[in-house]
Scaffold this active site. Sequence first.
Site, PDB file in Angstrom:
ATOM      1  N   GLU A 148      -4.393  -1.980   0.238  1.00 18.85           N
ATOM      2  CA  GLU A 148      -4.219  -2.879  -1.059  1.00 18.85           C
ATOM      3  C   GLU A 148      -3.661  -3.910  -0.592  1.00 18.85           C
ATOM      4  O   GLU A 148      -2.631  -4.101   0.262  1.00 18.85           O
ATOM      5  CB  GLU A 148      -3.348  -2.111  -1.904  1.00 18.85           C
ATOM      6  CG  GLU A 148      -4.142  -0.975  -2.843  1.00 18.85           C
ATOM      7  CD  GLU A 148      -3.166  -0.350  -3.886  1.00 18.85           C
ATOM      8  OE1 GLU A 148      -2.493  -0.897  -4.667  1.00 18.85           O
ATOM      9  OE2 GLU A 148      -3.478   0.759  -3.964  1.00 18.85           O
TER      10      GLU A 148
ATOM     11  N   GLU B 141       0.920   5.412  -2.896  1.00 18.34           N
ATOM     12  CA  GLU B 141       1.881   4.693  -3.004  1.00 18.34           C
ATOM     13  C   GLU B 141       3.217   5.798  -3.482  1.00 18.34           C
ATOM     14  O   GLU B 141       4.050   5.789  -4.484  1.00 18.34           O
ATOM     15  CB  GLU B 141       2.188   3.704  -3.990  1.00 18.34           C
ATOM     16  CG  GLU B 141       1.135   2.744  -3.826  1.00 18.34           C
ATOM     17  CD  GLU B 141       1.475   1.517  -4.584  1.00 18.34           C
ATOM     18  OE1 GLU B 141       1.606   1.568  -5.720  1.00 18.34           O
ATOM     19  OE2 GLU B 141       1.023   0.327  -3.860  1.00 18.34           O
TER      20      GLU B 141
HETATM   21  P1  P53 Z   1      -0.524  -3.869 -10.979  1.00 19.29           P
HETATM   22  C1  P53 Z   1       4.110  -1.587  -8.081  1.00 19.29           C
HETATM   23  C2  P53 Z   1       4.348  -2.371  -6.648  1.00 19.29           C
HETATM   24  C3  P53 Z   1       3.320  -2.394  -5.827  1.00 19.29           C
HETATM   25  C4  P53 Z   1       2.182  -1.869  -6.307  1.00 19.29           C
HETATM   26  O1  P53 Z   1      -0.386  -3.382  -9.407  1.00 19.29           O
HETATM   27  C5  P53 Z   1       2.005  -1.228  -7.365  1.00 19.29           C
HETATM   28  C6  P53 Z   1       3.025  -0.974  -8.208  1.00 19.29           C
HETATM   29  C7  P53 Z   1       2.716  -0.190  -9.506  1.00 19.29           C
HETATM   30  O2  P53 Z   1       2.446  -1.267 -10.488  1.00 19.29           O
HETATM   31  O3  P53 Z   1       0.846  -0.294  -7.636  1.00 19.29           O
HETATM   32  C8  P53 Z   1      -0.275  -0.694  -6.935  1.00 19.29           C
HETATM   33  O4  P53 Z   1      -1.906  -3.274 -11.421  1.00 19.29           O
HETATM   34  C9  P53 Z   1      -1.209   0.713  -7.135  1.00 19.29           C
HETATM   35  C10 P53 Z   1      -2.542   0.076  -7.955  1.00 19.29           C
HETATM   36  C11 P53 Z   1      -2.168  -1.264  -8.646  1.00 19.29           C
HETATM   37  C12 P53 Z   1      -1.894  -2.381  -7.692  1.00 19.29           C
HETATM   38  O5  P53 Z   1      -0.810  -1.912  -6.838  1.00 19.29           O
HETATM   39  O6  P53 Z   1       0.740  -3.291 -11.516  1.00 19.29           O
HETATM   40  O7  P53 Z   1      -1.645   1.285  -6.170  1.00 19.29           O
HETATM   41  O8  P53 Z   1      -2.830   1.166  -8.647  1.00 19.29           O
HETATM   42  O9  P53 Z   1      -2.894  -1.441  -9.531  1.00 19.29           O
HETATM   43  C13 P53 Z   1      -1.461  -3.586  -8.420  1.00 19.29           C
HETATM   44  O10 P53 Z   1      -0.492  -5.373 -10.798  1.00 19.29           O
END
Ligand code: P53
Length: 476
Positions: free
Chosen positions: A374, A176
């Site tokens: 993801e 990201e």
């Molecule tokens: P969490 C922000 C927006 C989209 C994805 O996020 C993001 C974030 C950062 O928070 O992160 C990704 O755990 C990232 C992972 C993360 C996952 O999305 O905040 O690549 O490490 O855990 C989900 O709910």
Amino acid sequence: MPGFKADFLWGGAVAAHQLEGGWQEGGKGVSVADVMTAGAHGVPREITDGVLPGKNYPNHDAIDFYHRYKEDIKLFAEMGFKCFRTSIAWTRIFPKGDELEPNEAGLQFYDDLFDECLKYNIEPVITLSHFEMPYYLVTEYGGWRNRKLIDFFVRFAKTVFTRYKGKVKYWMTFNEINNQANYHEDFAPFTNSGLKYKEGEDREPVMYQAAHYELVASALAVEAGHAINPDFQIGCMIAMCPVYPLTCNPDDMMMSVSAMHRRYWFTDVHVRGYYPRHLLNYFARKGFNLDITAEDLQILKRGCVDYIGFSYYMSFATKATADNPQLDYDETKSLVKNPYVKASDWGWQIDPVGLRYSLNYFYDLYQLPLFIVENGFGAIDQKESDGSVNDQYRIEYMQNHLREMKKAVVEDGVDLMGYTPWGCIDLVSAGTGEMKKRYGFIYVDKDNEGNGTLERSRKKSFWWYQQTIKSNGENL
Ligand code: P53
């Protein structure tokens, strides 16, 4: 009508710092994730000056995957995973980041982990830098504001490419990388680039400088990786939150174009090997004087990625306002609520159609294979006394997204390599540091305060995902 390819990479995704724990084991150094406390929705994680006594650092122990990975991979195999996306903690290989020689115990850990995956024919899909760079590089070098980081990263990349060239085929460089477009908040610049801003500093050019060095480092890594093993597939990793216009007012539409420019130029550089004109013009208008050399521009051209990995959780919306005639996008100010979609308990807007849109957006622009690395639903789960969790809401979220993903492949003809939903096993949230924001098919008994047995159990979604993989998406 054809469905997904026979070798479609169904799997799951995690990142080292969010599940491994063992933060001081096997010679591991302190990473940026190790100095972040737990927050909550609306309460930012605190970035402390080193590890301080009395603070709660949830990544230190996480879900103890470091000791339990065999049990966990067995469960992934039971679901039928074809691949498993994780990251290599840079600090296990180069604990401080600037060493000349790697740490053998760290290398051995990932050898064992990859062997365990391969035992079940699970392909490892590996991110090199996922929000866990060595903290020493922050305190001694200022993080990615320093050009020296390019060499340190490339040394790390070459070391692991060489070591695992017979075990890992799919790689990504920076997770990201475009989160830091949100440079007004402290989280993304720190987790992406180890940036700590000085009081009153003009943050924006510092972010662009750091991103530039990362893009050069990524290109050098891609080039080196292909030389080490020509079969390597090395991708970028973009956080895809498409920014819609709030209305069909042409000014709103142009504001959304501007927002997309600001968030997704990173993909242009990774894929095409050069900066888009709009961004160079923006640098000139803002008077940013960045260290971008002629040699850097050559390197970018030589190190284009093989595929586009991206995360997709939500879409955004924006609108033009009279006080912003230049349509400058500021992620802390320019976003508005989309009245057509609902949001999760953490305010993330749920928009399955946006996934189909995103797949089309990337494929129309670049015609490169895409990989959804993801996607998922962070929610509060209720564990029953028999260990089960009736997470129908998670099944619905994923089913709706997968149906749109299928339309993108079957009807729109997008070339999609695979799908690895986030946090296939419950882990520490990156954004908030919470355990209770759960994504998994597998429940882990641990709460926000760190209490729990760490016992693993299968949620209802476990069986649903197993069926989805088994039928190669025919059940959707
Ligand atoms: P969490 C922000 C927006 C989209 C994805 O996020 C993001 C974030 C950062 O928070 O992160 C990704 O755990 C990232 C992972 C993360 C996952 O999305 O905040 O690549 O490490 O855990 C989900 O709910």
